[in-house]
Structures are given as structure tokens and as C-alpha cells.
Design a protein around this motif. Sequence first.
Motif, PDB file in Angstrom:
ATOM      1  N   GLU A 159      -5.820 -33.693  -7.223  1.00 14.90           N
ATOM      2  CA  GLU A 159      -4.718 -33.942  -7.973  1.00 14.90           C
ATOM      3  C   GLU A 159      -4.113 -32.535  -8.254  1.00 14.90           C
ATOM      4  O   GLU A 159      -4.482 -31.829  -7.388  1.00 14.90           O
ATOM      5  N   THR A 160      -2.243 -32.410  -8.705  1.00 12.79           N
ATOM      6  CA  THR A 160      -1.632 -31.695  -8.315  1.00 12.79           C
ATOM      7  C   THR A 160      -1.159 -31.333  -9.835  1.00 12.79           C
ATOM      8  O   THR A 160      -0.420 -32.034 -10.371  1.00 12.79           O
ATOM      9  N   GLU A 161      -0.407 -30.410  -9.972  1.00 16.13           N
ATOM     10  CA  GLU A 161       0.215 -29.507 -10.320  1.00 16.13           C
ATOM     11  C   GLU A 161       1.501 -28.998 -10.151  1.00 16.13           C
ATOM     12  O   GLU A 161       2.473 -28.654 -11.366  1.00 16.13           O
ATOM     13  N   ILE A 162       1.606 -28.741  -8.889  1.00  8.70           N
ATOM     14  CA  ILE A 162       2.104 -28.149  -8.735  1.00  8.70           C
ATOM     15  C   ILE A 162       4.032 -28.717  -8.722  1.00  8.70           C
ATOM     16  O   ILE A 162       4.058 -29.935  -8.137  1.00  8.70           O
ATOM     17  N   LYS A 163       4.583 -27.876  -8.832  1.00  8.14           N
ATOM     18  CA  LYS A 163       6.036 -28.113  -8.967  1.00  8.14           C
ATOM     19  C   LYS A 163       6.915 -27.811  -7.933  1.00  8.14           C
ATOM     20  O   LYS A 163       7.732 -28.964  -7.925  1.00  8.14           O
ATOM     21  N   LYS A 164       6.659 -26.893  -7.435  1.00  8.03           N
ATOM     22  CA  LYS A 164       7.493 -26.879  -5.851  1.00  8.03           C
ATOM     23  C   LYS A 164       6.647 -26.478  -4.924  1.00  8.03           C
ATOM     24  O   LYS A 164       6.289 -24.855  -5.397  1.00  8.03           O
ATOM     25  N   GLY A 165       6.114 -26.513  -3.702  1.00  7.73           N
ATOM     26  CA  GLY A 165       5.478 -25.853  -3.252  1.00  7.73           C
ATOM     27  C   GLY A 165       4.958 -26.958  -2.118  1.00  7.73           C
ATOM     28  O   GLY A 165       4.636 -27.277  -2.364  1.00  7.73           O
ATOM     29  N   ILE A 166       3.589 -26.030  -1.800  1.00  2.63           N
ATOM     30  CA  ILE A 166       2.906 -26.665  -0.576  1.00  2.63           C
ATOM     31  C   ILE A 166       1.367 -27.540  -1.516  1.00  2.63           C
ATOM     32  O   ILE A 166       0.367 -27.195  -2.017  1.00  2.63           O
ATOM     33  N   LEU A 167       1.398 -28.968  -1.443  1.00  2.00           N
ATOM     34  CA  LEU A 167       0.308 -29.384  -1.616  1.00  2.00           C
ATOM     35  C   LEU A 167      -0.267 -30.049  -0.167  1.00  2.00           C
ATOM     36  O   LEU A 167      -0.756 -30.050   0.570  1.00  2.00           O
ATOM     37  N   SER A 168      -1.578 -29.160  -0.878  1.00  2.00           N
ATOM     38  CA  SER A 168      -2.805 -28.894   0.500  1.00  2.00           C
ATOM     39  C   SER A 168      -4.212 -29.582   0.895  1.00  2.00           C
ATOM     40  O   SER A 168      -4.430 -29.437  -0.871  1.00  2.00           O
ATOM     41  N   VAL A 169      -4.435 -30.524   1.162  1.00  2.00           N
ATOM     42  CA  VAL A 169      -5.484 -31.372   0.910  1.00  2.00           C
ATOM     43  C   VAL A 169      -6.533 -31.045   2.666  1.00  2.00           C
ATOM     44  O   VAL A 169      -6.607 -31.421   4.085  1.00  2.00           O
ATOM     45  N   ASP A 170      -7.632 -30.721   2.063  1.00  2.00           N
ATOM     46  CA  ASP A 170      -8.857 -30.877   2.651  1.00  2.00           C
ATOM     47  C   ASP A 170      -9.122 -31.917   3.322  1.00  2.00           C
ATOM     48  O   ASP A 170     -10.065 -32.753   2.680  1.00  2.00           O
ATOM     49  N   LEU A 171      -9.306 -32.055   3.971  1.00  2.00           N
ATOM     50  CA  LEU A 171      -9.743 -33.091   5.468  1.00  2.00           C
ATOM     51  C   LEU A 171     -10.564 -33.309   6.280  1.00  2.00           C
ATOM     52  O   LEU A 171     -11.630 -33.885   6.417  1.00  2.00           O
ATOM     53  N   THR A 172     -12.048 -31.983   6.257  1.00  2.00           N
ATOM     54  CA  THR A 172     -12.790 -31.655   6.382  1.00  2.00           C
ATOM     55  C   THR A 172     -14.129 -32.575   5.914  1.00  2.00           C
ATOM     56  O   THR A 172     -14.696 -32.961   6.686  1.00  2.00           O
ATOM     57  N   PRO A 173     -14.458 -32.427   5.538  1.00  2.00           N
ATOM     58  CA  PRO A 173     -15.805 -33.536   4.129  1.00  2.00           C
ATOM     59  C   PRO A 173     -15.262 -34.531   5.182  1.00  2.00           C
ATOM     60  O   PRO A 173     -16.907 -35.749   5.140  1.00  2.00           O
ATOM     61  N   TYR A 174     -14.217 -35.564   6.021  1.00  2.00           N
ATOM     62  CA  TYR A 174     -14.043 -36.797   5.903  1.00  2.00           C
ATOM     63  C   TYR A 174     -14.646 -37.393   7.347  1.00  2.00           C
ATOM     64  O   TYR A 174     -14.832 -38.404   7.828  1.00  2.00           O
ATOM     65  N   ASP A 175     -14.664 -35.897   8.295  1.00  2.00           N
ATOM     66  CA  ASP A 175     -15.116 -36.576   9.993  1.00  2.00           C
ATOM     67  C   ASP A 175     -14.008 -36.774  10.671  1.00  2.00           C
ATOM     68  O   ASP A 175     -14.423 -37.879  11.049  1.00  2.00           O
ATOM     69  N   LEU A 176     -12.929 -36.700  10.732  1.00  2.00           N
ATOM     70  CA  LEU A 176     -11.914 -37.650  11.536  1.00  2.00           C
ATOM     71  C   LEU A 176     -11.927 -37.299  12.367  1.00  2.00           C
ATOM     72  O   LEU A 176     -11.613 -36.617  13.043  1.00  2.00           O
ATOM     73  N   ARG A 177     -11.355 -38.452  13.741  1.00  2.00           N
ATOM     74  CA  ARG A 177     -11.505 -37.910  14.849  1.00  2.00           C
ATOM     75  C   ARG A 177     -10.074 -39.457  14.517  1.00  2.00           C
ATOM     76  O   ARG A 177     -10.281 -40.319  14.973  1.00  2.00           O
ATOM     77  N   VAL A 178      -9.206 -38.782  15.360  1.00  2.00           N
ATOM     78  CA  VAL A 178      -8.105 -39.560  16.169  1.00  2.00           C
ATOM     79  C   VAL A 178      -7.876 -39.011  16.997  1.00  2.00           C
ATOM     80  O   VAL A 178      -7.897 -38.915  18.138  1.00  2.00           O
ATOM     81  N   THR A 179      -6.923 -39.999  17.759  1.00  4.99           N
ATOM     82  CA  THR A 179      -6.384 -40.369  19.250  1.00  4.99           C
ATOM     83  C   THR A 179      -4.644 -41.156  19.395  1.00  4.99           C
ATOM     84  O   THR A 179      -4.795 -41.938  18.458  1.00  4.99           O
TER      85      THR A 179
END
Length: 240
Positions: A159-179
Motif C-alpha cells: 500500500e502506498t500514497e506516493i504521488k511521485k517517487g520510488i515505490l520500494s517493496v522489501d522482498l527479504t521476508p520471502y527468501d527468494l532465489r532465482v537464476t
Amino acid sequence: MLEFLEKNIGTVSNNQGSFSIDLTQANDTDVLVFSTIGYKSKSVRVSNLRTDSKTLENVRLEREIYELNEVVVKPGAFRTVNLGRSFGRTRLSAGFANNKLGNELAMEFNAGKTAFFPERFEAVISTNTYGKIKLRVNVYEAANGVPAKNILSENIFVETEIKKGILSVDLTPYDLRVTGTFFISLEIIEDMGEGRLHFVADYKGKPILTRAVSQGNWRSQDDVSLNFSVIGKQEVGKSK
């Protein structure tokens, strides 16, 4: 989430699980797909819904079991990698095909042959006239140049109310690994009505992919790319 298979028609339930979907334009042979992250999808023919009022009561989704490839972790070096790129100054912006529930837009990323552990996703908003918005972040494997299986085992809501700027989402809780190649998308999970939600864009870079609902077909917007980034740690050397 509910969608007609191979049709850009669908809906999303609310927090209590309630939903409505119009079947008046559907054929008896059409298939309605029930899906949610972390569970196996289930398909029901429209003819069954029309002839048996208890069909919906009998829809039960089974939990998805995720079998991960074995990973051998050895002492070694990691480096911070940003798989996106800075667009610099640009007046170009782009967004969803429309701002209705279920619309989704995705960007392609390539982590190469060594393991990459996503820690943060960023999208640069150029215009948001709605105020507070709620979106879902999805992470997909790639197949035939488009997003395929969602690799998440739980929902990532933002959820965000940013009108203009960077929407940042923390992914560390999901233990993702990709190649290799993968996709990250933003999905509208509630009708937003009149307004504008645009992201910084450029004519260079990977094209946007969009679709109306999660069982719909992906469409490439070849003329524009979005300022989306994935930042994370990557092994220096080979992974097993």
C-alpha cells in the motif's frame, strides 16, 4: 481470484472471501478457474454452476507443495546487484492497460547463471492521483518469453500514497532465489475508478507485458519500457 480460462474476464474476492462475477455472457462450455497463491488452482465448468447451486460450496483448493532444488551453500563472496537501470531524465510515462481489478503489468529481468537473491523491488511512480493505492507484487518464472509459474508461496501486498517517487517493496521476508530470466509484476487488486497511476518509462529497454486477469493472455507493449528495478545479492562464482 476467479477468471474464465483463456478469456480476459475475472474478479478478485474481498478480505472476507466474498465475490461476484457475471455469468450472463458465458457459455456452458466456458471454464471458471479459482486460484490463490500457495494453493493449487481448480477449474469448474459454467454448466455445473448453472445446474447445481451447491457447486461453489464444494470448491476447495488444495495447498501447493513447493519442491525446491537442492542448494549447496559454501563460504564465499556476494555482491549487491541492481538488475534494473536508471532512465535519467525522461518525460515519458506509462502504466496499466486500464485501472480495473485484475489488471497486471510485468517486466523481464535476467539474473544470469549464478544464484540471485532478490531483496528489494523498486518502481518509480511519475503520477498517482488516487491517494492510497493497494497492489500485489508477483514473481514469475519465464517460459517462451512471458511470465509462467508464480514462484511465491504467499501474497506480497503493498500500500502506498506516493504521488511521485520510488515505490520500494522489501522482498527479504520471502527468501527468494532465482537464476536466469524471471519476471516481476504489479497487479491491481481492487477497482481504482477514475484517475491516473503512471510509472517513469523510456523507449529503450525490455518491453512492458500486460494482461487483464491472471488467466488472460500476456500482451507485449514493444514501444515502451518501465523504470522497474530488482536489487539483491548475487554469488560471485558458480552456484550448485
